[in-house]
Design a protein around this motif. Structure first.
Motif: not given
Length: 342
Positions: A63, A74, A99, A101, A103, A109, A111
């Motif tokens: 993160k 991720a 995955y 994405g 947050d 979130k 993703i």
């Protein structure tokens, strides 16, 4: 409710995540590693040839803060079994979750990649409390790749939505052949949608509902099939007790052929000190139907589950589970296991 669920470690993925070790944490960037190693002794009723099998999981999560609200995220997790265990090759990892994405804190979130669909999150998972079995009376197809998923939570209210792109490796499977084996209908996924929403009250009650639709096409003939699922679920947690129930229906349509699936799941657990006691019942059936050359009918699931687990520490536990099978031609099953999480 969350405290009780974590205490009994459901689902297994979150048991690993709860024990994740933080490798790096500086200036808004974190990197965690998690995994587990398990030795499992499997057998069937009156089976003198029970077998000890091993498996492991390894994952990481990263993160990085982009601003005061948004972060990049991720997650990756793989599973690999020992040489003669399961369906895994000895030199291959099988991906469970992959995955990446964003947050957005209070904005939720989003993703992209492989994980469970919105139909599973906060809905199907309510009754998925066992280590080895359970959650067998629904037609949920498991983790899927090629997804775009949104997950949002505001106070007690949550809402999830997912879209899945074309996947030639995702085959339409539905029901059972009466011997406990899944019937494959020979079509590949064209696209899919799923959603779930609900509310978790402060006093321990949780309510959820969801819907999913998947479009399939038979690659050799171009014939299309549709699969629709819907479910409602409720859970309640109080003083170490956890109760949950799920009712679901699914339908597969191919031209004039149609198959209807109905199932329900009931589970309960009690956690006291290091001990957790679990029980549950799953039942599902398909009304008499024919899809192409496949005849589908009868009971798909009729299972009673009993389980006990003991946590030596937050990272090491032992458990045993027994699955009483009410289907013809299928034996009862049992397992005794030792699991280490890191």
């Amino acid at each position: 409710m969350k405290k009780t669920i974590l205490a009994i470690a459901i689902p297994a993925l979150f048991a690993s995540a709860a024990n994740a070790a933080t490798i790096y944490d500086k200036d808004g960037t974190t990197f965690d590693v998690n995994g587990r190693i398990e030795a499992n002794y499997f057998g069937e009723h009156d089976d003198v040839d029970a077998e000890l099998k091993g498996e492991s999981r390894l994952g990481w999560a990263g993160k990085i803060a982009l601003n005061n609200t948004w972060s990049g995220i991720a997650t990756a997790e793989w599973q690999v079994s020992s040489e003669n265990s399961g369906d895994y090759k000895t030199d291959d990892f099988q991906a469970r979750h992959l995955y990446a994405g964003f947050d957005g804190s209070q904005y939720g979130k989003i993703i992209f990649g492989q994980t469970d669909t919105a139909y599973f999150n906060n809905l199907i998972e309510k009754t998925d409390i066992f280590n080895e079995w359970g959650s067998e009376a629904n037609a949920y197809g498991g983790r899927q790749e090629g997804q775009i998923i949104y997950m949002g939570k505001w106070g007690g209210f949550f809402a999830n939505a997912s879209y899945q792109t074309n996947d030639d490796n995702a085959e339409l499977s539905f029901g059972s052949d009466g011997n406990g084996d899944t019937v494959k209908l020979g079509s590949k996924l064209d696209k899919g949608y799923a959603t779930s929403l609900g509310y978790d009250f402060d006093f321990g009650l949780g309510l959820a509902a969801g819907y999913a639709k998947s479009d399939f096409v038979k690659s050799t003939t171009g014939v299309k099939s549709d699969k629709e699922d819907w479910a409602i679920a409720a859970s309640y947690a109080i003083n170490g007790f956890y109760f949950a129930g799920l009712y679901n229906e699914s339908q597969v349509t191919r031209g004039n052929d149609e198959a209807d699936y109905k199932g329900y799941e009931l589970v309960a657990s009690y956690n006291v000190d290091a001990w957790t006691f679990l029980t549950g019942y799953n039942f599902a059936k398909i009304d008499d139907a024919t899809i192409g050359t496949n005849i589908l009918s009868g009971d798909v699931a009729d299972y009673t589950y009993l389980g006990v687990q003991y946590a030596f520490t937050s990272k090491l536990k032992a458990y045993t589970e027994y699955k009483i099978v009410g289907l013809d031609k299928v034996d009862d099953e049992w397992t005794v296991a030792l699991q280490y999480n890191f």
